[in-house]
Design a protein around this motif. Structure first.
Motif, PDB file in Angstrom:
ATOM      1  N   SER A  85       0.335  -0.340  -5.180  1.00 31.36           N
ATOM      2  CA  SER A  85      -1.095  -0.029  -5.149  1.00 31.36           C
ATOM      3  C   SER A  85      -1.889  -1.313  -4.944  1.00 31.36           C
ATOM      4  CB  SER A  85      -1.517   0.633  -6.464  1.00 31.36           C
ATOM      5  OG  SER A  85      -2.928   0.730  -6.553  1.00 31.36           O
ATOM      6  N   ASP A 133       0.824  -1.212   0.000  1.00 34.13           N
ATOM      7  CA  ASP A 133       0.000   0.000   0.000  1.00 34.13           C
ATOM      8  C   ASP A 133       0.858   1.262   0.000  1.00 34.13           C
ATOM      9  OD1 ASP A 133       0.821  -0.875   2.554  1.00 34.13           O
ATOM     10  OD2 ASP A 133      -0.677   0.374   3.544  1.00 34.13           O
ATOM     11  N   ALA A 172      -5.930  -2.338  -5.356  1.00 36.57           N
ATOM     12  CA  ALA A 172      -7.291  -1.952  -5.738  1.00 36.57           C
ATOM     13  C   ALA A 172      -8.176  -3.188  -5.694  1.00 36.57           C
ATOM     14  CB  ALA A 172      -7.309  -1.344  -7.138  1.00 36.57           C
TER      15      ALA A 172
END
Length: 321
Positions: free
Chosen positions: A70, A66, A72
């Motif tokens: 990334s 994080d 998602a």
């Protein structure tokens, strides 16, 4: 099922892939080396059973993904795949019971922010309820309950208590208190205007109100209903069944009680104002108490599920060894 799209630094991709492969309930793993540009790195795609999602997300955060890349997450509405069916069958528990704590924290953070939109919604709901109490119109009361956004900050407080997130607790408390204060103040001004044009009167407020008199008559049933609604509301949020929140909203008399108190203060009816405030506080207390206990129970349940899953995996590995 959940779909994860990860951007990983090239030197961490192998660690991420190994983590996904050893997590029970994952499938459809795809690695696209060098596909990411901002931030630069590899793209890793996979699907994971909802009931295994929280554990995988926590492990990815422990890898620092994080911060360096990334993470998602998207819900998959339809997946026609035997591998996906197998992954869901292997994952512990049921998807409908699973709690994604990061998603819950993010959702409650957004819903518990003191914004212009939030204040507008709670003010409009309180004004609608004011019309309902003066006219003794139950339909307007139900409409006001449905419009009111106050469950967001209440859910934020519950989540903050269970997750030990003081910033979320403070943000939620500010949104709740400031929102109701602003709504009641503006509703008092609205009531003065309606009185000036002859649409509100003290006689209407103090008349016999068989349809809305319960708003300023707090009792143990008020607390019991608030507790039940709080539990239902948290289950709705954690299971992604947001449609149930409408039912929760029209089960409690938070907004109508605030409206009744505001109108009563305008007409110097301290008895109704005091009892309406008591009704409001009783409902808020019941919702927070039930919501917190519900989340605590869910957290303990899923910890037990994951412990059993780990023991079974270790036993299977021992037999294979």
């Amino acid at each position: 099922m959940l779909h994860l799209r990860l951007i990983t630094p090239a030197d961490r991709t192998s660690d991420v892939v190994r983590l996904i492969e050893k997590t029970v309930g994952t499938t459809h793993l795809v690695v696209l080396p060098g596909a990411a540009r901002n931030p630069a790195g590899d793209v890793v795609l996979c699907d994971v059973a909802r009931e295994a999602g929280d554990e995988l997300l926590s492990s990815l955060q422990e890898l620092g993904l994080d911060r360096t890349g990334s993470i998602a997450v998207e819900n998959i509405d339809l997946s026609l795949s035997k591998r996906a069916d197998k992954a869901e069958a292997e994952a512990p528990g049921e998807g409908a019971d699973a709690v994604l704590w990061e998603h819950l924290t993010d959702a409650t953070h957004e819903e518990s922010t003191l914004s212009v939109t939030y204040v507008a919604f709670i003010t409009l709901a309180t004004m609608i309820a004011a019309c309902g109490v003066v006219l003794d119109n139950a339909i307007l009361i139900v409409g006001a309950m449905a419009v009111g956004p106050e469950f967001g900050p209440l859910a934020g407080i519950c989540t903050a208590i269970v997750q030990r997130a003081p910033r979320l607790a403070l943000r939620s408390l500010v949104a709740l208190l400031a929102g109701f204060a602003a709504a009641m103040a503006l509703t008092a001004g609205f009531s003065l205007f309606m009185d000036a044009v002859g649409l509100f009167s003290k006689g209407q407020l103090e008349a016999d109100r068989p349809n809305t008199g319960f708003i300023y008559a707090p009792d143990w049933f008020s607390f019991v209903v608030a507790v039940l609604a709080g539990a239902a509301g948290m289950l709705s949020l954690t299971s992604a069944k947001s449609g149930a929140l409408v039912g929760v909203a029209i089960s409690v008399t938070t907004v109508p009680a605030a409206a009744n108190a505001a109108v009563a203060l305008v007409y110097s009816d301290t008895t109704q104002a005091g009892r309406s405030t008591e009704q409001l506080l009783l409902n808020l207390l019941g919702i927070v108490l039930a919501g917190t206990l519900t989340l605590t129970a869910q957290k303990a349940f899923w910890r037990g599920q994951h412990r059993r899953q780990r023991r079974q995996t270790q036993q299977q590995q021992g037999l294979q060894g």
